[in-house]
Design an enzyme around this catalytic site. Structure first.
Site, short mmCIF file in Angstrom:
data_model
loop_
_atom_site.label_atom_id
_atom_site.label_comp_id
_atom_site.label_asym_id
_atom_site.label_seq_id
_atom_site.Cartn_x
_atom_site.Cartn_y
_atom_site.Cartn_z
N PHE A 169 1.84 -3.75 4.01
CA PHE A 169 2.19 -4.58 4.42
C PHE A 169 3.98 -5.14 3.97
O PHE A 169 4.14 -4.77 2.91
CB PHE A 169 1.38 -6.00 3.88
CG PHE A 169 0.14 -6.15 4.63
CD1 PHE A 169 -0.28 -5.31 5.49
CD2 PHE A 169 -0.80 -7.11 4.21
CE1 PHE A 169 -1.63 -5.39 6.29
CE2 PHE A 169 -1.94 -7.41 4.92
CZ PHE A 169 -2.26 -6.33 5.84
N HIS B 1 -9.81 1.62 0.44
CA HIS B 1 -8.40 1.58 0.49
C HIS B 1 -7.81 0.96 -1.05
O HIS B 1 -8.32 -0.23 -1.20
CB HIS B 1 -7.73 0.63 1.40
CG HIS B 1 -6.43 0.43 1.71
ND1 HIS B 1 -5.69 1.28 1.11
CD2 HIS B 1 -5.71 -0.31 2.68
CE1 HIS B 1 -4.31 0.99 1.60
NE2 HIS B 1 -4.55 0.07 2.49
N HIS C 137 -2.88 7.81 6.40
CA HIS C 137 -2.93 6.48 5.56
C HIS C 137 -4.14 5.93 6.41
O HIS C 137 -5.17 5.52 5.37
CB HIS C 137 -1.69 5.78 6.01
CG HIS C 137 -1.92 4.22 4.99
ND1 HIS C 137 -1.88 4.45 3.78
CD2 HIS C 137 -1.90 3.13 5.73
CE1 HIS C 137 -2.00 2.75 3.38
NE2 HIS C 137 -1.95 2.28 4.73
N CYS D 227 0.79 -1.31 -0.07
CA CYS D 227 -0.07 -0.10 0.21
C CYS D 227 0.75 1.15 0.03
O CYS D 227 0.31 2.24 -0.10
CB CYS D 227 -0.98 -0.09 1.29
SG CYS D 227 -2.11 -1.38 1.17
N GLU E 191 -0.55 4.82 13.51
CA GLU E 191 -0.28 5.92 12.73
C GLU E 191 -0.54 7.35 13.82
O GLU E 191 0.57 8.13 13.64
CB GLU E 191 -0.97 6.18 11.42
CG GLU E 191 -0.55 7.44 10.61
CD GLU E 191 -1.34 7.46 9.27
OE1 GLU E 191 -0.98 8.38 8.32
OE2 GLU E 191 -2.32 6.76 9.10
N LYS F 254 -9.81 7.63 2.74
CA LYS F 254 -10.45 6.48 2.70
C LYS F 254 -11.52 6.06 2.96
O LYS F 254 -12.26 5.19 2.69
CB LYS F 254 -9.26 5.34 3.15
CG LYS F 254 -7.95 5.34 2.61
CD LYS F 254 -6.89 4.32 3.25
CE LYS F 254 -5.66 4.39 2.42
NZ LYS F 254 -4.82 5.51 2.61
#
Length: 407
Positions: A394, A335, A301, A163, A312, A330
């Protein structure tokens, strides 16, 4: 335009997203707080644990030549749509092809082709498999198609960093210009993997929201009742230019890409770690020659996962502070994985250019552990000195970008 020799400006923007088929419609919907998330209507989803997604507002086949589109995976199609819009927005720069590069990131590449053609092989045999399968499934396909379309000969690159891919692509584009390897770079991200297998995997990992009966309110970053992200598809592409090159052709700039930071956690294959995120943010600030207090806006994010949003929030608080106005779009788009960093960059660029920050949607009750100033309800207006956007993936991939007003 007064430009320094090492400055990089954004002269073109292109997008096709769950909110709109171009930048203008996407931005308008974002500011209006609209949602691009809906129920998956295909038959396979009828009894699936996850039945919601952020699907494209405009089908790429409505824009591209039909014959060409049939030879491309969906992620390639939408990258080309976004790149063409960005190139036109930049005014079709007259640049030496050997000084023009392309960097398009993706998380899964041609997953729909890979999975679809495997079904064909299993059900109908080898002779029914498309001869275009390999160029359709390869992760570098989007960058390759865009480079062919534009005649870019300074390199066609493909960061695959989950991502963070789209943001890493933009950071790499900046590096290519600052290293003197290109004058213009077309950079961004693309993703199209709304398919039973990825959805099943995310459902089993308990990463995806299961608010199937309320799709538009399923993605709820920083909300106390968030239960996971919502898968989305789309592409966003920007045109980056050496500022002196843009000035020489009297190009309009949307913003300056002032700095970038890219790090890895080396910690866990899926769990985020604040240390890596903090280092990425601080790298971006150092590269931009800005202090934490200069950052007035953060595009988070913030995927709407229980742990990810908290990590975050901790990272932003530690690296920047609690003063910036933070938003999480988002909540509207879902996403977009490999394209997430690019659409985050788009939102930050437009916030700096237009002096308006979109509001986070579905924030009914802020998680009390989050100590940030989250923009909710209505967009927040006012000039911005600098904005930072985060992208994490990830594998422990972290990328942060800093944008400032155009020179």
């Amino acid at each position: 335009m007064n430009a320094g020799t090492n400055d990089v400006v954004v002269t073109g923007l292109g997008a096709t997203t769950p909110l709109g088929g171009d930048v203008a419609s996407t931005w308008s919907a974002m500011l209006a707080g609209q949602s691009g998330i809906s129920r998956i209507t295909e038959e396979w989803a009828a009894d699936f644990p996850v039945r919601i997604a952020g699907r494209l507002k405009v089908e790429p086949t409505e824009v591209l030549d039909r014959v060409q589109a049939r030879r491309m995976d969906r992620c390639e199609q939408i990258a080309l749509v976004a790149a063409r819009e960005a190139w036109a927005d930049a005014g079709h720069p007259d640049v030496d092809p050997e000084r023009l590069a392309v960097v398009i990131g993706t998380g899964t590449g041609g997953a729909l082709t890979l999975l679809g053609q495997d079904d064909v092989l299993e059900s109908s045999g080898v002779r029914r498999v498309s001869p275009h399968t390999v160029p359709m499934l390869m992760a570098n396909g989007p960058a390759a198609w865009v480079s062919i379309d534009l005649g870019a000969r300074a390199g066609a690159h493909t960061p695959v960093s989950a991502c963070a891919s789209g943001a890493e692509a933009i950071a790499m584009g900046m590096d290519l210009i600052r290293l003197g390897r290109a004058d213009v770079v077309v950079a961004g991200g693309t993703e199209a993997c709304v398919h039973p297998l990825p959805l099943a995997g995310f459902a089993q990992a308990k990463a995806h929201s299961r608010r199937n009966d309320d799709p538009q309110r399923a993605s709820r970053p920083f909300d106390v009742d968030r239960d996971g992200f919502v898968i989305g598809e789309g592409s966003t592409v920007v045109v980056l230019e050496r500022a002196e090159f843009a000035a020489a052709r009297a190009a309009r700039a949307h913003a300056t890409l002032a700095g970038a930071g890219v790090t890895s956690d080396a910690y866990h294959i899926t769990a985020a770690h604040a240390d890596g995120q903090i280092r990425a943010i601080r790298q971006a600030l150092t590269a931009a020659r800005l202090s934490p207090l200069d950052i007035e806006h953060v595009h988070a994010h913030a995927t709407s996962t229980p742990q990810g949003d908290l990590v975050e929030a901790e990272s932003i608080t530690e690296a920047i502070g609690t003063h910036p106005a933070v938003t999480a779009t988002k909540s509207m788009t879902g996403h977009l994985f490999g394209a997430a960093g690019a659409i985050g960059a788009l939102a930050a660029i437009l916030a700096v250019r237009d002096g308006v920050i979109p509001a986070t949607q579905n924030l009914d009750a802020l998680d009390p552990r989050v100590k940030l100033d989250i923009v909710a309800g209505e967009p927040r207006r006012g000039g911005l000195k600098a904005a930072l956007t985060n992208s994490f993936g990830f594998g422990g991939h972290n990328a942060s970008l800093v944008f400032t007003p155009a020179p």
